[in-house]
Motif scaffolding. Structure first.
Motif, short mmCIF file in Angstrom:
data_model
loop_
_atom_site.label_atom_id
_atom_site.label_comp_id
_atom_site.label_asym_id
_atom_site.label_seq_id
_atom_site.Cartn_x
_atom_site.Cartn_y
_atom_site.Cartn_z
N TRP A 149 0.82 -1.20 0.00
CA TRP A 149 0.00 0.00 0.00
C TRP A 149 0.86 1.25 0.00
O TRP A 149 0.46 2.30 -0.53
N SER A 150 2.06 1.18 0.56
CA SER A 150 2.95 2.34 0.60
C SER A 150 3.61 2.59 -0.75
O SER A 150 4.12 3.68 -1.01
N SER A 151 3.64 1.56 -1.60
CA SER A 151 4.39 1.64 -2.85
C SER A 151 3.73 2.50 -3.91
O SER A 151 4.38 3.01 -4.81
N GLY A 152 2.41 2.64 -3.82
CA GLY A 152 1.70 3.35 -4.88
C GLY A 152 1.05 2.41 -5.88
O GLY A 152 0.28 2.84 -6.74
N ALA A 153 1.35 1.11 -5.78
CA ALA A 153 0.73 0.10 -6.63
C ALA A 153 -0.45 -0.54 -5.90
O ALA A 153 -0.58 -0.41 -4.69
N SER A 154 -1.28 -1.24 -6.64
CA SER A 154 -2.44 -1.92 -6.04
C SER A 154 -2.09 -3.37 -5.75
O SER A 154 -1.66 -4.09 -6.65
N PRO A 155 -2.27 -3.83 -4.51
CA PRO A 155 -1.93 -5.23 -4.20
C PRO A 155 -3.04 -6.20 -4.58
O PRO A 155 -4.23 -5.87 -4.49
N VAL A 156 -2.63 -7.37 -5.01
CA VAL A 156 -3.53 -8.50 -5.24
C VAL A 156 -2.91 -9.71 -4.56
O VAL A 156 -1.74 -10.02 -4.80
N ILE A 157 -3.65 -10.36 -3.69
CA ILE A 157 -3.13 -11.54 -3.00
C ILE A 157 -3.29 -12.76 -3.90
O ILE A 157 -4.40 -13.05 -4.37
N VAL A 158 -2.19 -13.45 -4.15
CA VAL A 158 -2.21 -14.64 -5.00
C VAL A 158 -1.88 -15.85 -4.15
O VAL A 158 -0.76 -15.98 -3.64
#
Length: 371
Positions: A149-158
């Protein structure tokens, strides 16, 4: 039509495949005489870059090296850079400038003080991979999510290796509790088509990075998406821990048009500027109800976090994970001596800090000697 527009049209044939958009070409126009490229792999002192003519080797200029005082300023896989040429027919290309990063996934660099290492740059989606064997760990997932969340990208749990999971419904419920609203994709070694669920996040020009421990199946997923063995894979060890198959970060363009970055396995990694408000929304909401604005959620009266813990509305494991990440975010990047000083200051905070604590210890030692 000016020269830049002509060059831009030619570059778009290849660089758009590597994720360059109109904004990148516009930023590149600010550096006349240089060529736009994207870093696809990193070696010790060299980089492989994608240019308008194809891939070639590159190195940073002496001026760039002299003016960079932090590891995070150096080019990383996924970066868009400006080079002196678009091919290596007359030697390695020279990187003069790193363009603006729209997202950065980073971790503490091993063996350095106050330094961070860029794992991947300019990523749209972070696939946080966790296999459903002994690698499955909610606290590690919370760590990944905080950094994501801090990176600026959207996380997706795989979730990989779902065929090894005895009760997938229980796992999904646990993940739903710690990561509400975060997309989850389930893949299985017994279902070769299960990785197709990731394609909705891998549209042409979009970049995704696979992050997770060694042996969770990142390279296997990428190979299946690519339709060929583009990355080497290895069997998991008998102790259920993965071998380090990927030894460096690497960017690949898939046949479908999406772009992926494979990373070496990271079972644990240091955190620094983590966003705990996104990964711990439940605790963050509780803190707003505490009596004191500066509540530490340890022993204060009127602490809504402690009350939720006592009433069973908050899991003790999750609260400890939250506290641990907060401590690491404070200490990350410090040298061993600096960390020790910070810890002592925290221990003696009620006594007025380490300076007053030392004064007290000296006076106490003098009193003992007089006796």
């Amino acid at each position: 039509m000016n020269q830049f527009k002509i060059d831009q049209t030619n570059e778009q044939n290849l660089l758009v495949r590597y994720g360059a958009d109109p904004g990148r070409f516009a930023e590149a126009s600010m550096y006349p005489g240089l060529h736009l490229a994207r870093v696809v792999s990193q070696y010790k002192d060299l980089y492989r870059i994608a240019t308008s003519e194809g891939e070639c080797m590159a190195e940073i200029s002496g001026k760039f090296r002299y003016g960079s005082f932090a590891l995070s300023q150096y080019p990383a896989v996924g970066d868009f850079v400006m080079t002196d040429r678009s091919g290596d027919s007359s030697g390695n290309a020279i990187i003069h400038q790193v363009l603006t990063r729209k997202s950065v996934f980073e971790r503490a660099a091993a063996g350095t003080a106050r330094q961070t290492q860029i794992v991947a740059a300019n990523v749209d989606t972070l696939f946080l991979c966790m296999s459903l064997n002994n690698d499955y760990n909610l606290s590690r997932l919370e760590r990944y999510l905080s950094a994501a969340w801090s990176s600026g990208a959207s996380p997706v749990i795989v979730l990989t290796k779902a065929d090894l999971c005895k009760d997938l419904d229980v796992v999904m419920a646990e993940i739903g509790a710690v990561a509400p609203g975060t997309d989850v994709a389930v893949t299985s070694g017994s279902d070769n088509c299960s990785c197709d669920r990731l394609l909705s996040w891998l549209r042409p020009g979009m970049t995704a990075s696979f992050v997770g421990s060694s042996g969770v199946g990142k390279s296997t997923l990428i190979n299946r998406l690519a339709g060929s063995e583009v990355l080497r894979t290895s069997e998991i060890r008998q102790d259920d821990k993965g071998r380090h198959t990927s030894t460096r970060r690497e960017l690949l363009v898939l046949p479908q048009g999406g772009i992926v970055i494979d990373t070496p396995g990271m079972r644990e990694f240091g955190v620094e500027n983590v966003d705990l408000t996104r990964s711990f929304t439940d605790i963050d909401a509780l803190t707003e109800l505490c009596r004191f604005r500066d509540c530490t959620h340890t022993s204060e009266p009127g602490c809504a976090v402690l009350r939720a813990l006592e009433e069973g509305r908050l899991d003790a494991r999750r609260l400890e994970s939250y506290r641990k990440l907060k401590r690491e975010a404070k200490y990350d990047g410090l040298s061993a001596k600096e960390i020790e000083t910070e810890k002592l200051n925290a221990m003696f905070e009620k006594a007025g800090g380490m300076k007053n604590a030392r004064k007290y210890l000296r006076e106490n030692d003098k009193r003992k000697r007089r006796k």
